[in-house]
Design a protein around this motif. Structure first.
Motif, PDB file in Angstrom:
ATOM      1  N   ALA A   1     -38.327 -51.602 -81.054  1.00 48.56           N
ATOM      2  CA  ALA A   1     -39.359 -50.584 -81.245  1.00 48.56           C
ATOM      3  C   ALA A   1     -40.418 -50.660 -80.153  1.00 48.56           C
ATOM      4  N   GLU A   2     -40.818 -51.883 -79.794  1.00 45.87           N
ATOM      5  CA  GLU A   2     -41.849 -52.056 -78.760  1.00 45.87           C
ATOM      6  C   GLU A   2     -41.356 -51.571 -77.404  1.00 45.87           C
ATOM      7  N   ARG A   3     -40.098 -51.872 -77.083  1.00 47.80           N
ATOM      8  CA  ARG A   3     -39.549 -51.448 -75.792  1.00 47.80           C
ATOM      9  C   ARG A   3     -39.494 -49.924 -75.684  1.00 47.80           C
ATOM     10  N   LEU A   4     -39.199 -49.264 -76.793  1.00 45.17           N
ATOM     11  CA  LEU A   4     -38.997 -47.816 -76.761  1.00 45.17           C
ATOM     12  C   LEU A   4     -40.226 -47.020 -77.156  1.00 45.17           C
ATOM     13  N   GLY A   5     -41.235 -47.706 -77.679  1.00 47.70           N
ATOM     14  CA  GLY A   5     -42.444 -46.985 -78.090  1.00 47.70           C
ATOM     15  C   GLY A   5     -42.251 -46.160 -79.352  1.00 47.70           C
ATOM     16  N   VAL A   6     -41.408 -46.647 -80.267  1.00 48.93           N
ATOM     17  CA  VAL A   6     -41.184 -45.961 -81.531  1.00 48.93           C
ATOM     18  C   VAL A   6     -41.494 -46.926 -82.666  1.00 48.93           C
ATOM     19  N   SER A   7     -41.451 -46.434 -83.895  1.00 53.92           N
ATOM     20  CA  SER A   7     -41.753 -47.288 -85.044  1.00 53.92           C
ATOM     21  C   SER A   7     -40.548 -48.136 -85.420  1.00 53.92           C
ATOM     22  N   VAL A   8     -40.814 -49.238 -86.130  1.00 54.65           N
ATOM     23  CA  VAL A   8     -39.739 -50.092 -86.610  1.00 54.65           C
ATOM     24  C   VAL A   8     -38.868 -49.325 -87.606  1.00 54.65           C
ATOM     25  N   SER A   9     -39.502 -48.439 -88.376  1.00 60.72           N
ATOM     26  CA  SER A   9     -38.756 -47.621 -89.327  1.00 60.72           C
ATOM     27  C   SER A   9     -37.749 -46.733 -88.610  1.00 60.72           C
ATOM     28  N   THR A  10     -38.163 -46.144 -87.482  1.00 60.79           N
ATOM     29  CA  THR A  10     -37.249 -45.306 -86.708  1.00 60.79           C
ATOM     30  C   THR A  10     -36.086 -46.123 -86.179  1.00 60.79           C
ATOM     31  N   VAL A  11     -36.362 -47.328 -85.710  1.00 58.38           N
ATOM     32  CA  VAL A  11     -35.306 -48.206 -85.215  1.00 58.38           C
ATOM     33  C   VAL A  11     -34.314 -48.518 -86.329  1.00 58.38           C
ATOM     34  N   SER A  12     -34.829 -48.856 -87.490  1.00 61.93           N
ATOM     35  CA  SER A  12     -33.976 -49.206 -88.621  1.00 61.93           C
ATOM     36  C   SER A  12     -33.077 -48.049 -89.012  1.00 61.93           C
ATOM     37  N   ARG A  13     -33.630 -46.860 -89.076  1.00 59.26           N
ATOM     38  CA  ARG A  13     -32.851 -45.684 -89.478  1.00 59.26           C
ATOM     39  C   ARG A  13     -31.810 -45.319 -88.414  1.00 59.26           C
ATOM     40  N   ALA A  14     -32.186 -45.476 -87.140  1.00 60.11           N
ATOM     41  CA  ALA A  14     -31.243 -45.167 -86.057  1.00 60.11           C
ATOM     42  C   ALA A  14     -30.073 -46.139 -86.061  1.00 60.11           C
ATOM     43  N   LEU A  15     -30.351 -47.413 -86.297  1.00 66.24           N
ATOM     44  CA  LEU A  15     -29.291 -48.412 -86.337  1.00 66.24           C
ATOM     45  C   LEU A  15     -28.344 -48.184 -87.515  1.00 66.24           C
ATOM     46  N   ALA A  16     -28.881 -47.616 -88.566  1.00 66.31           N
ATOM     47  CA  ALA A  16     -28.070 -47.357 -89.759  1.00 66.31           C
ATOM     48  C   ALA A  16     -27.393 -45.999 -89.717  1.00 66.31           C
ATOM     49  N   ASN A  17     -27.609 -45.253 -88.609  1.00 63.23           N
ATOM     50  CA  ASN A  17     -27.025 -43.917 -88.471  1.00 63.23           C
ATOM     51  C   ASN A  17     -27.448 -42.974 -89.594  1.00 63.23           C
ATOM     52  N   GLU A  18     -28.707 -43.112 -90.022  1.00 58.84           N
ATOM     53  CA  GLU A  18     -29.205 -42.240 -91.081  1.00 58.84           C
ATOM     54  C   GLU A  18     -29.499 -40.852 -90.537  1.00 58.84           C
TER      55      GLU A  18
END
Length: 334
Positions: free
Chosen positions: A13-30
């Motif tokens: 999230a820090e590297r991309l400038g997005v929230s941890v929630s966004t990272v979690s959802r993207a990794l889960a293919n939500e």
């Protein structure tokens, strides 16, 4: 010794400038996450070595690639060359689990707009361009659209786009050295200057000549003389040479009958060597001496390199596939 900290979702999230929630959802293919963000997150996860409990295969175009193959080359004397490359692509794509969409295009009409349409139609996350060299707009689009591109049997001298090609410089050096080792000291190189890959062959020829005492090289470009015109010049004695290194097998084979025919005024030990080892070189009479390009290896290498980029590798790479000499029957002692 201190152990290296494992990457976590907060690092991504820090590297991309997005929230941890966004990272979690993207990794889960939500659902609710754009394809672009999903690709960014999953590529960064791979780059950082993050181990996810989810399958990080992108569900849209990330494991799909489109390969544009030049129609003119595929239906001409170069068909054997590109057929081998395509077979290598298919083999490696199947092994890598990549869906590869192969399409014939008119290379003279390849524009950025055409490329955009082809990539969109194929829903592709990566692009292979065969026989096409890089240009400014292509490099900029690849970066902006985040669609990795690999040039197959092409190059980008500005090193913005990765590429896979034969070892043109060293292959040409070896071909010329073979003629020199046979005792020839006056050698002609027939070439063209339209593509950076072929210009490397001229460099290899010139370097081999420069390193041999008493050797003299003559360079003739296709823009100056066509193949038949050069053959007529050789038969008329307009070039004081005893051997010729021809930039590809097609042109070399076209000259064989005139050089070795019963009415040829050239000495019987006049030598000629080609490049590529196309199928026609093996059925020519006499069998053309040439430089073999491993075309299947070029195709396999291109798919491997594209897969690396689709997995997050950002470094531009220029991969060269080694070549080998084919003895043939057209190199004689000088």
């Amino acid at each position: 010794m201190a152990t290296q900290k494992r990457a976590n979702q907060a690092d991504i999230a820090e590297r991309l400038g997005v929230s941890v929630s966004t990272v979690s959802r993207a990794l889960a293919n939500e659902i609710g996450i754009s394809d672009a963000v999903r690709r960014d997150v999953q590529r960064m996860a791979r780059t950082l070595g993050y181990k996810s409990k989810h399958n990080m295969a992108v569900v849209t175009g990330d494991k799909r690639a489109v390969a544009l193959v030049p129609l003119g080359s595929a239906t001409s004397g170069l068909s054997g060359f590109y057929f081998g490359i395509v077979e290598g692509m298919r083999e490696q794509a199947a092994a890598a689990g990549m869906a590869l969409d192969l399409r014939l295009v008119n290379e003279s009409a390849v524009t950025l707009e055409l490329i955009r349409k082809q990539v969109a139609q194929a829903n592709a996350g990566g692009l292979l361009l065969a026989g096409i060299d890089g240009w400014d707009e292509l490099a900029a689009w690849s970066t902006e659209a985040e669609v990795p591109v690999v040039l197959v049997n092409g190059s980008d001298p500005m090193m913005r786009i990765s590429s896979v090609s034969p070892a043109n410089y060293y292959g040409a050096y070896m071909a010329t050295q073979r003629l020199l080792d046979a005792g020839h000291r006056k050698i002609l190189h027939f070439t063209h200057s339209y593509r950076p890959t072929i210009r490397q062959r001229q460099r290899g020829f010139e370097q081999a000549i420069a390193k041999t005492a008493g050797a003299v090289g003559t360079v003739v470009h296709t823009g100056e003389r066509h193949t038949k015109e050069l053959l007529a010049d050789l038969l008329a004695g307009k070039h004081d040479v005893t051997a010729a290194f021809i930039w590809n097998d097609i042109a070399a084979v076209e000259m064989l009958e005139g050089i070795y025919g019963v009415e040829s005024p050239l000495p019987p030990n006049f030598s000629i060597i080609g490049f590529d080892d196309l199928p026609l070189a093996s059925i020519a009479t006499p069998r053309l001496s040439t430089t073999r390009v491993d075309r299947e290896a070029i195709g396999r290498g291109a798919v491997r390199l594209l897969a690396e980029h689709m997995d997050g590798e950002m470094a531009v790479q220029q991969l060269e596939i080694g070549v080998s000499m084919v003895a043939g029957e057209t190199v004689f002692p000088g």
